[in-house]
Design a protein around this motif. Structure first.
Motif, PDB file in Angstrom:
ATOM      1  N   SER A 107       0.825  -1.210   0.000  1.00 25.62           N
ATOM      2  CA  SER A 107       0.000   0.000   0.000  1.00 25.62           C
ATOM      3  C   SER A 107       0.859   1.260   0.000  1.00 25.62           C
ATOM      4  CB  SER A 107      -0.928   0.005   1.221  1.00 25.62           C
ATOM      5  OG  SER A 107      -0.172  -0.025   2.427  1.00 25.62           O
ATOM      6  N   ALA A 111       0.629   4.325  -2.575  1.00 26.46           N
ATOM      7  CA  ALA A 111       0.462   5.700  -2.115  1.00 26.46           C
ATOM      8  C   ALA A 111       1.559   6.604  -2.656  1.00 26.46           C
ATOM      9  CB  ALA A 111       0.453   5.738  -0.585  1.00 26.46           C
ATOM     10  N   GLY A 264      -4.672  12.940  -0.040  1.00 23.65           N
ATOM     11  CA  GLY A 264      -5.402  11.683   0.078  1.00 23.65           C
ATOM     12  C   GLY A 264      -4.476  10.485   0.200  1.00 23.65           C
ATOM     13  N   ALA A 265      -3.400  10.475  -0.582  1.00 23.48           N
ATOM     14  CA  ALA A 265      -2.433   9.375  -0.507  1.00 23.48           C
ATOM     15  C   ALA A 265      -1.763   9.339   0.858  1.00 23.48           C
ATOM     16  CB  ALA A 265      -1.382   9.519  -1.607  1.00 23.48           C
ATOM     17  N   TRP A 268      -4.345   8.122   3.502  1.00 23.05           N
ATOM     18  CA  TRP A 268      -4.647   6.701   3.334  1.00 23.05           C
ATOM     19  C   TRP A 268      -3.483   5.835   3.783  1.00 23.05           C
ATOM     20  CZ3 TRP A 268      -2.701   3.014  -0.366  1.00 23.05           C
ATOM     21  CH2 TRP A 268      -3.393   1.798  -0.361  1.00 23.05           C
ATOM     22  N   ALA A 269      -2.259   6.230   3.440  1.00 16.89           N
ATOM     23  CA  ALA A 269      -1.084   5.413   3.776  1.00 16.89           C
ATOM     24  C   ALA A 269      -0.780   5.429   5.263  1.00 16.89           C
ATOM     25  CB  ALA A 269       0.130   5.886   2.988  1.00 16.89           C
ATOM     26  N   ARG A 271      -3.115   5.845   7.735  1.00 16.35           N
ATOM     27  CA  ARG A 271      -4.295   5.581   8.563  1.00 16.35           C
ATOM     28  C   ARG A 271      -4.006   4.431   9.525  1.00 16.35           C
ATOM     29  NH1 ARG A 271      -4.573   2.422   4.232  1.00 16.35           N
ATOM     30  NH2 ARG A 271      -5.723   0.450   4.293  1.00 16.35           N
ATOM     31  N   ARG A 273      -4.243   0.938  11.137  1.00 11.42           N
ATOM     32  CA  ARG A 273      -4.652  -0.378  10.633  1.00 11.42           C
ATOM     33  C   ARG A 273      -5.308  -1.185  11.739  1.00 11.42           C
ATOM     34  NH1 ARG A 273      -1.584   2.440   6.869  1.00 11.42           N
ATOM     35  NH2 ARG A 273      -1.288   1.221   4.983  1.00 11.42           N
TER      36      ARG A 273
END
Length: 282
Positions: A107, A111, A264-265, A268-269, A271, A273
């Motif tokens: 991921s 990203a 956004g990248a 998201w990267a 966040r 888990r």
């Protein structure tokens, strides 16, 4: 903390551009980092022995970054420089894999690619023809990736306060800048009298140097280098926003889309888990 670093570094380009109108590049770097070093001297009283070795190593890399960036921008276009510096986000996972022997998650590579596309849109999607300035900026991007990974490698088994480490780093940059200034000019030029120069310099000292390097040294010890790089990779977006509101420059729809992709990248990267918990029966 790293997002705030990205914000203040995004504003730094306009401030630096203003300051170097009044003083040579090497002299300006010396003033900026010497003032920071003097402010941080109290942090070295009790722990200078632990901070001196990693600080000198990281300070040498930091000096190389600033020299490559500053002289590279003078030899290439702003769009090319912004795009190539953003390649740090793409290079960091590979440098982390090479230096720390730890392959980032898939991921993270996705990203990084999205962030690269966002930076390309943000800076206009120009076709880059590599000249001397471009090569210097590309070298600075690689050195940024090395800097983050090297900080992680040197600090993960050392208990060095972030302020003390920052003090040694800034002292090293100041000394290197002074040596370069003396090697290229006859003596040190008279200090500027302009309030604009000193206002920009103090802003850079307090926020873009003192706070930013402390935050980076503190945070990298607690995050992976790639995640740290992705967070700081939002810098081009904040730089574009700063030029829009402060310098009255406009952003195209493609630039807005690029900025959204970068943020956004990064979100998201980085966040949290969810970790699957497998129940174990008695």
């Amino acid at each position: 903390m790293l997002l705030v670093v990205a914000v203040v570094w995004g504003t730094s380009y306009g401030m630096v551009k203003q300051a170097v109108l009044f003083y040579p590049v090497a002299g300006f770097l010396f003033i900026r980092f010497m003032l920071t070093f003097v402010l941080l001297l109290p942090a070295l009283r009790r722990c200078w022995r632990q901070a001196v070795v990693p600080g000198l190593v990281l300070g040498a890399v930091l000096l190389a970054i600033f020299l490559c960036e500053t002289f590279g921008v003078a030899l290439t276009t702003a769009s090319n420089a912004a795009f190539l510096i953003s390649l740090c986000v793409v290079l960091t996972p590979f440098v982390e894999w090479l230096m720390l022997r730890r392959r980032p998650e898939n991921s993270v590579f996705i990203a990084a690619g999205v962030s690269l596309c966002g930076a390309l849109l943000l800076t206009g999607g120009v076709v880059i023809k590599m000249n001397a300035g471009d090569m210097l900026i590309l070298g600075a991007a690689l050195l940024r990736a090395v800097m983050v990974c090297l900080t992680k490698k040197l600090m993960q088994h050392r208990n060095v306060p972030a302020l003390a480490l920052t003090a040694v780093q800034t002292g090293m940059v100041a000394a290197g800048s002074l040596a370069l200034l003396l090697a290229t000019r006859q003596g040190i030029p008279a200090l500027p009298q302009s309030a604009a120069f000193w206002g920009a310099t103090l802003y850079l000292v307090l926020f873009c140097t003192l706070f930013a390097f402390f935050a980076q040294n503190y945070a990298v010890k607690r995050l992976t280098p790639t995640r740290a790089s992705l967070l700081m990779g939002t810098e081009p977006l904040f730089g574009a926003l700063f030029t829009m509101f402060w310098l009255q420059e406009s952003l195209t729809p493609a630039a807005w889309l690029g900025g959204i992709l970068i943020v956004g990248a990064s979100v998201w990267a980085t966040r949290p888990r969810r970790v699957a918990v497998i129940p174990v029966s008695d």
